[in-house]
Design a protein around this motif. Sequence first.
Motif, PDB file in Angstrom:
ATOM      1  N   GLY A  21      50.930 -19.799 -51.845  1.00 56.05           N
ATOM      2  CA  GLY A  21      50.257 -19.382 -53.069  1.00 56.05           C
ATOM      3  C   GLY A  21      50.299 -20.455 -54.133  1.00 56.05           C
ATOM      4  N   PHE A  22      49.148 -21.101 -54.359  1.00 57.53           N
ATOM      5  CA  PHE A  22      49.057 -22.172 -55.340  1.00 57.53           C
ATOM      6  C   PHE A  22      47.829 -21.970 -56.215  1.00 57.53           C
ATOM      7  CE2 PHE A  22      51.417 -23.763 -51.754  1.00 57.53           C
ATOM      8  CZ  PHE A  22      52.514 -24.358 -52.358  1.00 57.53           C
ATOM      9  N   ALA A  23      47.821 -22.667 -57.337  1.00 50.65           N
ATOM     10  CA  ALA A  23      46.702 -22.586 -58.270  1.00 50.65           C
ATOM     11  C   ALA A  23      46.160 -23.980 -58.520  1.00 50.65           C
ATOM     12  CB  ALA A  23      47.149 -21.959 -59.585  1.00 50.65           C
ATOM     13  N   LEU A  24      44.840 -24.100 -58.508  1.00 48.62           N
ATOM     14  CA  LEU A  24      44.179 -25.354 -58.846  1.00 48.62           C
ATOM     15  C   LEU A  24      43.473 -25.167 -60.182  1.00 48.62           C
ATOM     16  CD1 LEU A  24      43.274 -28.239 -57.838  1.00 48.62           C
ATOM     17  CD2 LEU A  24      41.130 -27.111 -57.204  1.00 48.62           C
ATOM     18  N   PRO A  25      43.935 -25.836 -61.259  1.00 46.42           N
ATOM     19  CA  PRO A  25      43.240 -25.721 -62.548  1.00 46.42           C
ATOM     20  C   PRO A  25      41.794 -26.198 -62.409  1.00 46.42           C
ATOM     21  CG  PRO A  25      45.377 -26.791 -62.800  1.00 46.42           C
ATOM     22  CD  PRO A  25      45.113 -26.716 -61.331  1.00 46.42           C
ATOM     23  N   MET A  26      40.855 -25.415 -62.912  1.00 41.77           N
ATOM     24  CA  MET A  26      39.441 -25.762 -62.785  1.00 41.77           C
ATOM     25  C   MET A  26      39.011 -26.648 -63.949  1.00 41.77           C
ATOM     26  SD  MET A  26      38.565 -24.504 -59.933  1.00 41.77           S
ATOM     27  CE  MET A  26      36.784 -24.357 -59.817  1.00 41.77           C
ATOM     28  N   ILE A  27      38.220 -27.668 -63.639  1.00 43.07           N
ATOM     29  CA  ILE A  27      37.789 -28.628 -64.655  1.00 43.07           C
ATOM     30  C   ILE A  27      36.461 -28.236 -65.287  1.00 43.07           C
ATOM     31  CG2 ILE A  27      39.058 -30.539 -63.621  1.00 43.07           C
ATOM     32  CD1 ILE A  27      36.536 -31.416 -62.235  1.00 43.07           C
ATOM     33  N   GLN A  28      35.785 -27.238 -64.710  1.00 43.38           N
ATOM     34  CA  GLN A  28      34.565 -26.694 -65.291  1.00 43.38           C
ATOM     35  C   GLN A  28      34.627 -25.174 -65.208  1.00 43.38           C
ATOM     36  OE1 GLN A  28      30.771 -28.290 -64.018  1.00 43.38           O
ATOM     37  NE2 GLN A  28      31.633 -30.311 -63.603  1.00 43.38           N
TER      38      GLN A  28
ATOM     39  N   ALA B 267      44.650 -36.315 -53.561  1.00 44.11           N
ATOM     40  CA  ALA B 267      44.618 -36.007 -54.993  1.00 44.11           C
ATOM     41  C   ALA B 267      44.459 -34.503 -55.221  1.00 44.11           C
ATOM     42  CB  ALA B 267      43.480 -36.769 -55.665  1.00 44.11           C
ATOM     43  N   PHE B 268      43.680 -33.860 -54.373  1.00 44.97           N
ATOM     44  CA  PHE B 268      43.521 -32.407 -54.440  1.00 44.97           C
ATOM     45  C   PHE B 268      44.873 -31.716 -54.283  1.00 44.97           C
ATOM     46  CE2 PHE B 268      43.096 -28.535 -51.794  1.00 44.97           C
ATOM     47  CZ  PHE B 268      42.393 -27.719 -52.664  1.00 44.97           C
ATOM     48  N   MET B 269      45.635 -32.127 -53.279  1.00 48.13           N
ATOM     49  CA  MET B 269      46.943 -31.522 -53.045  1.00 48.13           C
ATOM     50  C   MET B 269      47.892 -31.778 -54.210  1.00 48.13           C
ATOM     51  SD  MET B 269      46.919 -29.823 -50.213  1.00 48.13           S
ATOM     52  CE  MET B 269      48.686 -29.639 -49.958  1.00 48.13           C
ATOM     53  N   SER B 270      47.802 -32.958 -54.805  1.00 47.58           N
ATOM     54  CA  SER B 270      48.702 -33.292 -55.910  1.00 47.58           C
ATOM     55  C   SER B 270      48.388 -32.493 -57.170  1.00 47.58           C
ATOM     56  CB  SER B 270      48.633 -34.791 -56.216  1.00 47.58           C
ATOM     57  OG  SER B 270      47.388 -35.136 -56.808  1.00 47.58           O
ATOM     58  N   ARG B 271      47.177 -31.936 -57.265  1.00 46.37           N
ATOM     59  CA  ARG B 271      46.787 -31.149 -58.436  1.00 46.37           C
ATOM     60  C   ARG B 271      47.237 -29.689 -58.344  1.00 46.37           C
ATOM     61  NH1 ARG B 271      41.249 -30.425 -59.983  1.00 46.37           N
ATOM     62  NH2 ARG B 271      42.236 -29.775 -61.924  1.00 46.37           N
ATOM     63  N   LEU B 272      47.696 -29.263 -57.175  1.00 43.32           N
ATOM     64  CA  LEU B 272      48.078 -27.864 -57.011  1.00 43.32           C
ATOM     65  C   LEU B 272      49.342 -27.549 -57.801  1.00 43.32           C
ATOM     66  CD1 LEU B 272      47.446 -27.209 -53.206  1.00 43.32           C
ATOM     67  CD2 LEU B 272      45.867 -26.991 -55.140  1.00 43.32           C
ATOM     68  N   GLU B 273      49.344 -26.384 -58.415  1.00 45.07           N
ATOM     69  CA  GLU B 273      50.491 -25.906 -59.175  1.00 45.07           C
ATOM     70  C   GLU B 273      50.945 -24.569 -58.601  1.00 45.07           C
ATOM     71  OE1 GLU B 273      49.287 -25.668 -63.234  1.00 45.07           O
ATOM     72  OE2 GLU B 273      48.847 -27.806 -63.407  1.00 45.07           O
ATOM     73  N   THR B 274      52.196 -24.212 -58.851  1.00 42.48           N
ATOM     74  CA  THR B 274      52.675 -22.919 -58.376  1.00 42.48           C
ATOM     75  C   THR B 274      52.028 -21.807 -59.186  1.00 42.48           C
ATOM     76  OG1 THR B 274      54.565 -22.837 -59.877  1.00 42.48           O
ATOM     77  CG2 THR B 274      54.888 -23.952 -57.754  1.00 42.48           C
TER      78      THR B 274
END
Length: 206
Positions: free
Chosen positions: A52-59, A144-151
């Motif tokens: 379970g991770f969250a990717l902040p959306m840029i748009q 880079a996608f993986m590095s942007r993931l947050e808990t």
Amino acid sequence: MDRKDFWDITQPAYGPMLTKELIALAERKLNVRLPQLLIHLLNIKNGGTTLGFALPMIQKTIAGDYLAIEELYGITNDSFLSKPNLLHSSYLIKEWGLPEKQVLILGEGHWWVTLDYRAGEEPTVNWIDAENRQDFILAPTFEAFMSRLETMEKYRPLEQNNRVANNTVIWESFIAEEKLIELDERFLKQVNERRRQKGLPDIKKE
């Protein structure tokens, strides 16, 4: 994030144990080179649910402020009776009218997260929403996608606020179902007041 901490290993994989032959088959059918980090992850678990991770959306998108990354597709060389997998990409591109040279890694019908090979052999990771005509880069590489993931911990207060803001919808769904799932005391009081107005008995929190 440690790569071993990406998958929920208590849940089954979407595909069989990954082999060099299966990787070669996928790359041949998709006509791409898959990112090494993706192959590494699929060697640990061949698709399935994550922790379970969250990717902040840029748009602004239908996903809201963040996209929940709860699964990732694997590689399976079988029929469409299987779980979603990378080799379904060609069919889904035609079915949903998506751009060519995409490898779909997760999605829900009209929106997808893809490996986008339109610019060359090294894919970007893109958000594509066919219904709302959105197509933009989430990350320049899969790494880079993986590095942007947050808990998800960071976003749980936001989820709670969204529940409060949409309590009318929650009322109706719980009244219709006549059950309560992890509802806090404030919601419980509001729901029961609404139920009394409809002549229904109170719900007690278990």
